[in-house]
Design a protein around this motif. Structure first.
Motif, mmCIF file in Angstrom:
data_model
loop_
_atom_site.group_PDB
_atom_site.id
_atom_site.type_symbol
_atom_site.label_atom_id
_atom_site.label_comp_id
_atom_site.label_asym_id
_atom_site.label_seq_id
_atom_site.Cartn_x
_atom_site.Cartn_y
_atom_site.Cartn_z
ATOM 1 N N LEU A 180 42.216 47.664 42.700
ATOM 2 C CA LEU A 180 40.993 46.865 42.815
ATOM 3 C C LEU A 180 39.970 47.573 43.697
ATOM 4 N N ARG A 208 38.365 50.359 41.790
ATOM 5 C CA ARG A 208 37.390 49.905 40.803
ATOM 6 C C ARG A 208 36.118 49.402 41.468
ATOM 7 N N LYS A 209 36.285 48.705 42.599
ATOM 8 C CA LYS A 209 35.124 48.194 43.326
ATOM 9 C C LYS A 209 34.271 49.337 43.866
ATOM 10 N N PRO A 222 34.888 44.482 38.989
ATOM 11 C CA PRO A 222 35.556 43.244 38.579
ATOM 12 C C PRO A 222 35.224 42.094 39.537
ATOM 13 N N ASN A 223 34.693 41.010 39.020
ATOM 14 C CA ASN A 223 34.377 39.866 39.884
ATOM 15 C C ASN A 223 34.654 38.542 39.195
ATOM 16 N N ARG A 224 35.414 38.568 38.066
ATOM 17 C CA ARG A 224 35.631 37.328 37.324
ATOM 18 C C ARG A 224 36.854 36.554 37.829
ATOM 19 N N ALA A 225 37.972 37.297 38.059
ATOM 20 C CA ALA A 225 39.217 36.614 38.425
ATOM 21 C C ALA A 225 39.236 36.333 39.921
ATOM 22 N N GLY A 262 36.798 38.873 42.710
ATOM 23 C CA GLY A 262 37.768 39.573 41.861
ATOM 24 C C GLY A 262 39.101 39.846 42.505
ATOM 25 N N GLN A 282 42.166 39.983 40.241
ATOM 26 C CA GLN A 282 42.144 40.930 39.127
ATOM 27 C C GLN A 282 43.466 41.693 38.965
ATOM 28 N N ASP A 306 45.820 41.828 35.647
ATOM 29 C CA ASP A 306 46.220 43.088 34.998
ATOM 30 C C ASP A 306 47.729 43.162 34.847
#
Lengths: 173, 334
Positions: B29, B32-33, B44-47, B51, B54, B58
């Motif tokens: 994470l 990716r951030k 990623p900021n949805r889950a 995020g 996330q 996954d």
């Protein structure tokens, strides 16, 4: 029997079994992997004898370098997998008893040694003195001559390897 | 060796494994951030908030993926390879100290799993066996991309291991001990990175090559080799390779911090030992940031350049550094 002895017998059995598999199994890659298992068994022997240093060196040199190079070479020779190569050569009936004879004589010589059947108490050992070991390797009264001879041998092997691998410039190819 | 001590070891081992696997999830994470921020995206900021769930999402996704084994693959080795990749990554940090010692429930607990007198050699040995998983994964897949990836990885890791070893010898020479606890303690006056910047640089570059991170991620160069040695892997087996890669990132950050950046040492750590793990965590996070930053910035270098750099630049330089350090230590230390 102490737990250590049981573990020793188990590991010895695995080591011997995989050593036999190295020479008897068909696939080259599997033979190489059984060799790794054999070497790991030897490393374990060192560890049970209280010698962490030699256990780690066994893993580093034999498993981490030499066996990796063998596997690397096997990966480059893929076709040998399918070839039907006999695992015994013609002289085996002569050399098998000879090997047994040598093994028996080694056991015979060792059994005359006074400490052959005694069991040392290893529960108190906690690694060896690396500093003393290092000093002994560079001490003229210690092992400096074998150490230097071994390094000369390795340098010679390396020069030979470079010579064989070197691309020859200019005609002779 | 009483029962409580064995229990303590077991708890510490489980704790270490949990931290490494949990760390793996959150390093993905983190990467990716950070990558997103560098590329002016959000990431990623949805889950969950920001995020944070996330990695869980996954993981669940990967569990439900179908496991494929190629026809004519060597099934046993194909299954064994991901395991052989993860285990060295998990056990390598056993010798890295987290702090000195704390008193918990009226019992003094040392904040490290094992303090062996040959810790640096242990690190080298575990690094050298971590090649097996990758080489065997490439070979057993029965796929030419995978085999080439495995071959490349093996050659690259063997080559850079030498420079890595020589860079790790320097702190050993400075501290006069191979135990990581002693090495960290001897950095009390000054961190080794200030005395030995070259050794740290060599360590960092060689370690990046050793774990196949960008810019040395040749074994999995997408354009040439699809995904390299793990082309044929899917589902949880793929997740294990992924896990090993990120745990190795954490491990080399921890080892690098301990060897050169003072490990758990920092202000007031002698008065308050509980600060030790916190300092180590901060240092690891910074080193990880630099690794991700390099990935976002540098292009992948060509394979022949990579080998030339390893053998003709890094290795002689590391050897020279060991030699000079030795001479200086004899002249100064007498």
């Amino acid at each position: 029997m102490t737990p250590l002895q049981i573990v020793f017998l188990l590991v010895a059995a695995i080591t011997l079994f995989s050593a036999v598999m190295v020479v008897s199994i068909r696939g080259m890659m599997h033979a190489a992997l059984f060799l790794v298992l054999t070497l790991m068994g030897v490393a374990f022997m060192f560890a049970t004898l209280g010698s962490r240093f030699f256990a780690i060196i066994q893993i580093l040199v034999y498993i981490g370098s030499i066996a990796i190079l063998i596997i690397f070479a096997v990966m480059l020779t893929r076709n040998i997998m399918d070839a039907e190569v006999a695992s015994l050569n013609r002289g085996w009936w002569f050399f098998a008893p000879l090997a047994l004879l040598i093994f028996a004589s080694i056991v015979l010589v060792l059994s005359s040694w006074s400490a052959f059947a005694t069991l040392r108490d290893l529960s108190s050992t906690s690694g060896e003195n690396i500093l003393e070991f290092g000093k002994a390797l560079t001490d003229p009264n210690g092992f400096v001559i074998p150490f230097e001879v071994a390094s000369v041998l390795l340098v010679a092997a390396m020069v030979g390897a470079v010579y064989i691998a070197m691309e020859r410039r200019g005609g002779r190819g | 060796m009483d029962g409580a001590m064995i229990l303590e070891w077991v708890i510490k081992s489980i704790f270490l494994i949990l931290v490494m696997t949990g760390g793996f999830a959150y390093v993905t994470l983190y990467e990716r951030k950070v990558l997103a921020r560098i590329q002016v995206r959000i990431g990623p900021n949805r889950a969950g908030p920001f995020g944070v769930l996330q990695p869980v999402a996954d993981g669940i996704k990967l569990i439900f993926k179908e496991e494929l084994v190629p026809a004519k693959a060597d099934k046993l080795i194909f299954t064994l390879a991901p395991v052989l990749t993860v285990i060295p990554a998990l056990i390598i940090t056993a010798v890295v100290p987290w702090g000195t010692e704390v008193t918990l429930f009226g019992r003094t607990i040392k904040l490290y799993l094992a303090d062996i007198n040959i810790a640096v050699l242990y690190l080298m040995a575990v690094t050298s066996i971590s090649i097996y998983g990758i080489a065997l994964a490439g070979w057993s897949s029965n796929n030419k991309y995978a085999t080439l990836g495995g071959l490349r990885a093996t050659a690259q890791m063997i080559s850079y291991e030498l420079a890595l070893g020589f860079a790790m010898i320097v702190p050993v020479m400075m501290a006069g001990s191979m135990s990581l606890v002693d090495i960290v303690e001897s950095q009390k006056p000054v961190w080794f990175v200030f005395v030995q910047p070259l050794a740290f640089l060599i360590y960092f570059i060689a370690a990046l090559a050793e774990i196949n991170r960008s810019p040395f991620d040749m074994p999995e160069a997408e354009q040439e080799l699809t995904a390299g040695y793990h082309t044929e892997y899917s589902g949880m087996k793929f997740a294990l390779f992924f896990m090993a890669e990120y745990i190795k990132m954490i491990a080399i950050s921890m080892i690098g911090s301990s060897l050169f950046l003072g490990g758990y040492r920092g202000p007031f750590v002698d008065q308050l030992p509980a600060l030790g793990p916190l300092y180590l965590f901060i240092k690891v996070a910074i080193v990880l940031f630099v690794i991700i930053w390099i990935r976002a910035t540098l292009p992948r270098i060509r394979y022949d350049r990579l080998m030339q750099f390893g053998w003709k630049v890094l290795f002689p330089l590391a050897l020279l550094n060991v030699f000079v350090t030795g001479v200086v230590l004899i002249l100064v230390g007498g």
